[in-house]
Motif scaffolding. Structure first.
Motif, PDB file in Angstrom:
ATOM      1  N   GLU A 174       0.805  -1.218   0.000  1.00  0.00           N
ATOM      2  CA  GLU A 174       0.000   0.000   0.000  1.00  0.00           C
ATOM      3  C   GLU A 174       0.842   1.274   0.000  1.00  0.00           C
ATOM      4  O   GLU A 174       0.327   2.361  -0.166  1.00  0.00           O
ATOM      5  CB  GLU A 174      -0.968  -0.004   1.178  1.00  0.00           C
ATOM      6  CG  GLU A 174      -2.418  -0.036   0.757  1.00  0.00           C
ATOM      7  CD  GLU A 174      -2.825  -1.337   0.092  1.00  0.00           C
ATOM      8  OE1 GLU A 174      -3.556  -1.285  -0.892  1.00  0.00           O
ATOM      9  OE2 GLU A 174      -2.382  -2.409   0.535  1.00  0.00           O
ATOM     10  N   SER A 196      -3.055  -3.731   4.271  1.00  0.00           N
ATOM     11  CA  SER A 196      -4.403  -4.139   3.879  1.00  0.00           C
ATOM     12  C   SER A 196      -4.265  -5.592   3.456  1.00  0.00           C
ATOM     13  O   SER A 196      -3.157  -6.050   3.211  1.00  0.00           O
ATOM     14  CB  SER A 196      -4.931  -3.295   2.712  1.00  0.00           C
ATOM     15  OG  SER A 196      -4.510  -3.828   1.486  1.00  0.00           O
ATOM     16  N   GLN A 198      -4.643  -6.838   0.748  1.00  0.00           N
ATOM     17  CA  GLN A 198      -4.708  -6.768  -0.714  1.00  0.00           C
ATOM     18  C   GLN A 198      -4.308  -8.060  -1.427  1.00  0.00           C
ATOM     19  O   GLN A 198      -5.063  -8.624  -2.208  1.00  0.00           O
ATOM     20  CB  GLN A 198      -3.852  -5.604  -1.220  1.00  0.00           C
ATOM     21  CG  GLN A 198      -3.953  -5.389  -2.728  1.00  0.00           C
ATOM     22  CD  GLN A 198      -5.370  -5.054  -3.163  1.00  0.00           C
ATOM     23  OE1 GLN A 198      -6.121  -4.399  -2.444  1.00  0.00           O
ATOM     24  NE2 GLN A 198      -5.753  -5.536  -4.334  1.00  0.00           N
ATOM     25  N   LYS A 201      -6.530 -11.126  -0.589  1.00  0.00           N
ATOM     26  CA  LYS A 201      -7.878 -11.185  -1.162  1.00  0.00           C
ATOM     27  C   LYS A 201      -7.798 -11.498  -2.650  1.00  0.00           C
ATOM     28  O   LYS A 201      -8.656 -12.193  -3.184  1.00  0.00           O
ATOM     29  CB  LYS A 201      -8.682  -9.925  -0.853  1.00  0.00           C
ATOM     30  CG  LYS A 201      -8.261  -8.645  -1.525  1.00  0.00           C
ATOM     31  CD  LYS A 201      -9.307  -7.545  -1.224  1.00  0.00           C
ATOM     32  CE  LYS A 201      -8.844  -6.176  -1.643  1.00  0.00           C
ATOM     33  NZ  LYS A 201      -9.902  -5.177  -1.471  1.00  0.00           N
ATOM     34  N   ARG A 220      -0.802   0.899   9.359  1.00  0.00           N
ATOM     35  CA  ARG A 220       0.129   1.708   8.561  1.00  0.00           C
ATOM     36  C   ARG A 220       0.903   2.632   9.504  1.00  0.00           C
ATOM     37  O   ARG A 220       0.304   3.380  10.269  1.00  0.00           O
ATOM     38  CB  ARG A 220      -0.629   2.517   7.492  1.00  0.00           C
ATOM     39  CG  ARG A 220      -1.329   1.570   6.509  1.00  0.00           C
ATOM     40  CD  ARG A 220      -2.069   2.257   5.375  1.00  0.00           C
ATOM     41  NE  ARG A 220      -2.892   1.241   4.704  1.00  0.00           N
ATOM     42  CZ  ARG A 220      -3.701   1.459   3.687  1.00  0.00           C
ATOM     43  NH1 ARG A 220      -3.806   2.676   3.183  1.00  0.00           N
ATOM     44  NH2 ARG A 220      -4.406   0.491   3.158  1.00  0.00           N
ATOM     45  N   GLN A 234     -11.112  -1.750   7.775  1.00  0.00           N
ATOM     46  CA  GLN A 234     -11.657  -1.625   6.424  1.00  0.00           C
ATOM     47  C   GLN A 234     -12.731  -2.679   6.194  1.00  0.00           C
ATOM     48  O   GLN A 234     -12.608  -3.804   6.660  1.00  0.00           O
ATOM     49  CB  GLN A 234     -10.566  -1.885   5.381  1.00  0.00           C
ATOM     50  CG  GLN A 234      -9.648  -0.711   5.151  1.00  0.00           C
ATOM     51  CD  GLN A 234      -8.709  -0.949   3.980  1.00  0.00           C
ATOM     52  OE1 GLN A 234      -8.611  -2.055   3.455  1.00  0.00           O
ATOM     53  NE2 GLN A 234      -8.027   0.097   3.564  1.00  0.00           N
ATOM     54  N   HIS A 445      -2.681   4.020  -7.055  1.00  0.00           N
ATOM     55  CA  HIS A 445      -3.489   3.205  -6.130  1.00  0.00           C
ATOM     56  C   HIS A 445      -2.586   2.145  -5.513  1.00  0.00           C
ATOM     57  O   HIS A 445      -2.155   2.285  -4.394  1.00  0.00           O
ATOM     58  CB  HIS A 445      -4.685   2.619  -6.866  1.00  0.00           C
ATOM     59  CG  HIS A 445      -5.662   1.928  -5.956  1.00  0.00           C
ATOM     60  ND1 HIS A 445      -6.173   2.523  -4.834  1.00  0.00           N
ATOM     61  CD2 HIS A 445      -6.217   0.694  -6.004  1.00  0.00           C
ATOM     62  CE1 HIS A 445      -7.000   1.679  -4.216  1.00  0.00           C
ATOM     63  NE2 HIS A 445      -7.040   0.565  -4.906  1.00  0.00           N
ATOM     64  N   HIS A 446      -2.308   1.081  -6.207  1.00  0.00           N
ATOM     65  CA  HIS A 446      -1.248   0.138  -5.833  1.00  0.00           C
ATOM     66  C   HIS A 446      -0.831  -0.623  -7.077  1.00  0.00           C
ATOM     67  O   HIS A 446      -1.531  -0.565  -8.095  1.00  0.00           O
ATOM     68  CB  HIS A 446      -1.640  -0.766  -4.663  1.00  0.00           C
ATOM     69  CG  HIS A 446      -2.945  -1.492  -4.866  1.00  0.00           C
ATOM     70  ND1 HIS A 446      -3.184  -2.332  -5.926  1.00  0.00           N
ATOM     71  CD2 HIS A 446      -4.087  -1.474  -4.153  1.00  0.00           C
ATOM     72  CE1 HIS A 446      -4.403  -2.806  -5.825  1.00  0.00           C
ATOM     73  NE2 HIS A 446      -4.985  -2.294  -4.775  1.00  0.00           N
ATOM     74  N   ARG A 486      -8.241  -5.405 -11.061  1.00  0.00           N
ATOM     75  CA  ARG A 486      -6.821  -5.735 -10.909  1.00  0.00           C
ATOM     76  C   ARG A 486      -6.227  -6.278 -12.202  1.00  0.00           C
ATOM     77  O   ARG A 486      -6.933  -6.689 -13.113  1.00  0.00           O
ATOM     78  CB  ARG A 486      -6.616  -6.793  -9.817  1.00  0.00           C
ATOM     79  CG  ARG A 486      -7.560  -6.733  -8.659  1.00  0.00           C
ATOM     80  CD  ARG A 486      -7.391  -5.475  -7.832  1.00  0.00           C
ATOM     81  NE  ARG A 486      -8.276  -5.537  -6.654  1.00  0.00           N
ATOM     82  CZ  ARG A 486      -8.514  -4.502  -5.859  1.00  0.00           C
ATOM     83  NH1 ARG A 486      -7.990  -3.320  -6.089  1.00  0.00           N
ATOM     84  NH2 ARG A 486      -9.314  -4.633  -4.819  1.00  0.00           N
TER      85      ARG A 486
HETATM   86  N1  ASP Z   1      -6.202  -2.452  -0.696  1.00  0.00           N
HETATM   87  C1  ASP Z   1      -6.667  -1.174  -1.166  1.00  0.00           C
HETATM   88  C2  ASP Z   1      -6.535  -0.149  -0.060  1.00  0.00           C
HETATM   89  O1  ASP Z   1      -6.432  -0.502   1.098  1.00  0.00           O
HETATM   90  C3  ASP Z   1      -8.095  -1.191  -1.583  1.00  0.00           C
HETATM   91  C4  ASP Z   1      -8.354  -2.035  -2.771  1.00  0.00           C
HETATM   92  O2  ASP Z   1      -7.736  -1.847  -3.816  1.00  0.00           O
HETATM   93  O3  ASP Z   1      -9.284  -2.877  -2.665  1.00  0.00           O
HETATM   94  O4  ASP Z   1      -6.534   1.049  -0.315  1.00  0.00           O
END
Ligand code: ASP
Length: 582
Positions: A174, A196, A198, A201, A220, A234, A445-446, A486
């Motif tokens: 992140e 997260s 990420q 998931k 974080r 979240q 974003h990532h 993604r």
């Molecule tokens: N993992 C991302 C975040 O925490 C959110 C996502 O892309 O689902 O910002």
């Protein structure tokens, strides 16, 4: 006899006996009579001690003070009309104690627990259990519980599976600093707490779960700003085979279920705006659309005008933009100085004013022709009595400065309607962001966010112009969450790492497990994460995340109640193969 909640007793109980076990919020002595306000989670009720008629009960509670825990049994009676308390839901009745006992004593609380408190935040956080006892905070947590339940029910009904992902894990992408946990067994190795879930998931999609939900704690290690916490929660969602539309529909339906718990009704479908438009028209990627004040581009119109400042800026590739504020033409010099200060904070040289007063359009500097003045006024929608603020600067600085001023002026001129809310999707974020200092591209974003297929051929040649399949959901100028479709093709993921300057060996070391998973039939997938703390904060009308997190940390990341973080003893350090540096 069964215990009754203090706040649940009403006129329908008159004549009945009830039993209460609750805290003493207040004690008042009225000559012979003693009144106790008893409080528990359900509310407050008044209890009367009558020493003449019920000496035993009065005697048992003779010594009680605020925050003692007591047990009372007695008859519910109607109060005389002159004693009815309209501010209290139980204000028409009271309980006459005939049996009573003190169950627990309390030291005098360091701050009163009735109503709003003006106790210092440090004191409140130190005695968090007392602070939480206050009705004002309790109601936030009762709301939070209902929100979490509604979220779980909503996703369960839509065939999402709640799966837990690890807290002791590997550094995730992140982009913030990780919290690290040293391994005792593997000398020199560390777990990271997840920023997260990420990658997990996404791997759950590879694993065939199709729809995943988790109310997940994320960590974080950032320098904290006022509205951040080092650990936060979240609502984390991922789906296989989705389009953006599926995600939007899902979250709109979720909000339609959740927000009414606080009397807020979001629209069935939220308006959408591209990132480019949000930045140009509102100076922000999370515009507050509860009010207007749209930003207007005046570059063409004024870039070549008589005012040198504009010309110089535009020739250097900058822009001239501004917005009109209805009824603000009478703004004082001092106010304008304040706004200039704000613009400077964002890197602009300042702000310039354009006013329409007494039928005339007046620019702050006497350098524009009448036609230029009229043209600008018209483009800005500047009417009699209005003021416009104009900034000339590079586009990003102009956007940031005008975006901040837009909010400041909306507040000053009370243009934000009470009780109204504005939901919005911001779409088509840029995939990458250039970091001048680091001299490289970063994922906005990532790194697992899919580029927009329309821009794929520019990925290497013009990375800055590539849009992402990323989106944010915004409410009242606050980001409630964000996500993306993604990358599921390992080759494209490889190209992405290359652009980000992540060498194959580094990618392998950091995300090897994930890249490997992508090679085994990864379905197209995408998702979103929503900030539960912030959603509850907005719903509760709270002003701080600390009011919706039971045991929050201060801006210095300290838990003032438990004292964490704290030193550990030498033995623990030795076991972890760590030595403190002097
Ligand atoms: N993992 C991302 C975040 O925490 C959110 C996502 O892309 O689902 O910002």
């Amino acid at each position: 006899m069964k215990r009754r909640g203090a706040g649940t007793i009403g006129t329908e109980d008159v004549g009945n006996r009830v039993k209460l076990q609750a805290w003493v919020q207040r004690r008042r002595d009225h000559g012979g009579l003693v009144f106790l306000d008893l409080r528990d989670r359900s509310g407050i009720v008044q209890v009367v001690l009558r020493p003449e008629e019920r000496p035993d009960a009065a005697q048992a509670l003779a010594a009680v003070r605020s925050e003692w825990v007591v047990e009372v049994e007695g008859e519910v009676v109607r109060r005389g009309p002159e004693h009815v308390n309209r501010d209290l839901p139980t204000g028409e009745i009271e309980v006459v104690a005939d049996r009573a006992a003190a169950l627990s004593r309390s030291e005098p609380p360091p701050f009163p627990l009735d109503g709003k408190t003006d106790a210092a935040e440090e004191t409140r956080l130190h005695y968090r259990y007392l602070d939480l006892r206050r009705t004002e905070l309790q109601k936030n947590f009762l709301l939070r519980d209902r929100v979490a339940l509604a979220v779980r029910n909503f996703f369960h009904e839509r065939a999402f599976v709640d799966v837990e992902t690890p807290v002791l894990t590997k550094s995730t992408p992140e982009g913030a600093r990780d919290y690290l946990v040293p391994s005792r067994v593997h000398r020199g190795s560390f777990y990271a707490l997840p920023q997260s879930p990420q990658l997990f998931k996404q791997i759950l999609m590879v694993a065939g779960f199709e729809r995943y939900i988790q109310i997940a704690r994320c960590f974080r290690d950032e320098d904290l700003r006022a509205d951040r916490q080092p650990e936060f929660t979240q609502i984390d969602v991922e789906m296989s085979f989705p389009t953006e539309e599926d995600v939007f529909e899902l979250i709109e339906s979720l909000f339609a279920r959740v927000f009414p718990l606080a009397g807020i009704s979001p629209p069935a479908a939220f308006p959408r705006m591209t990132y480019a438009e949000a930045m140009a028209r509102y100076g922000s990627d999370k515009p507050d659309l509860r009010f207007g004040l749209p930003i207007v581009d005046l570059t063409e119109r004024l870039g070549d005008s008589g005012f040198r400042g504009f010309k110089v800026t535009v020739e250097a590739g900058g822009v001239v933009r501004g917005f009109a504020v209805p009824g603000a033409a009478a703004a004082s010099r001092k106010q304008v100085d304040g706004w200039t200060e704000i613009a400077r904070r964002y890197g602009a040289a300042g702000v310039l004013t354009l006013r329409r007063k007494d039928g005339k359009v007046v620019f702050q500097v006497n350098a524009l022709t009448e036609a230029e003045l009229q043209g600008a006024a018209e483009a800005l929608g500047l009417e009699e009595g209005d003021l416009a603020l104009i900034v000339a600067a590079p586009a990003a600085i102009a956007a940031a400065a005008l975006g901040a001023l837009r909010i400041e002026l909306a507040r000053t001129y009370k243009l934000i309607p009470e009780g109204e809310h504005a939901f919005l999707w911001v779409t088509e974020f840029p995939l990458l962001e250039w970091d001048g200092e680091a001299g490289r591209w970063f994922a906005m974003h990532h790194p697992f966010t899919s580029p927009d297929p329309r821009d794929l051929d520019r990925l290497e040649s013009d990375p800055g112009a590539v849009r992402a399949r990323a989106y944010d959901v915004v409410m009242d100028g606050l980001e409630l969450g964000g996500g993306s479709i993604r990358i599921h093709d390992p080759a494209l993921q490889g190209r992405m790492f290359e652009i980000l300057g992540i060498a194959p060996e580094e990618a392998q070391a950091r995300f090897g497990f994930f890249l490997e998973a992508l090679r085994y039939g990864a379905p197209p997938h995408g998702g979103i994460a929503l900030g539960l703390d912030r959603i509850v904060m907005l719903m509760a009308g709270a002003s701080s995340l600390r009011d919706v997190i039971a045991f929050p940390k201060t801006a210095a990341a300290v838990d003032l109640m438990s004292g964490a973080p704290s030193p550990v003893d030498a033995k623990q350090l030795r076991e972890l193969h760590l030595r403190m540096q002097r």
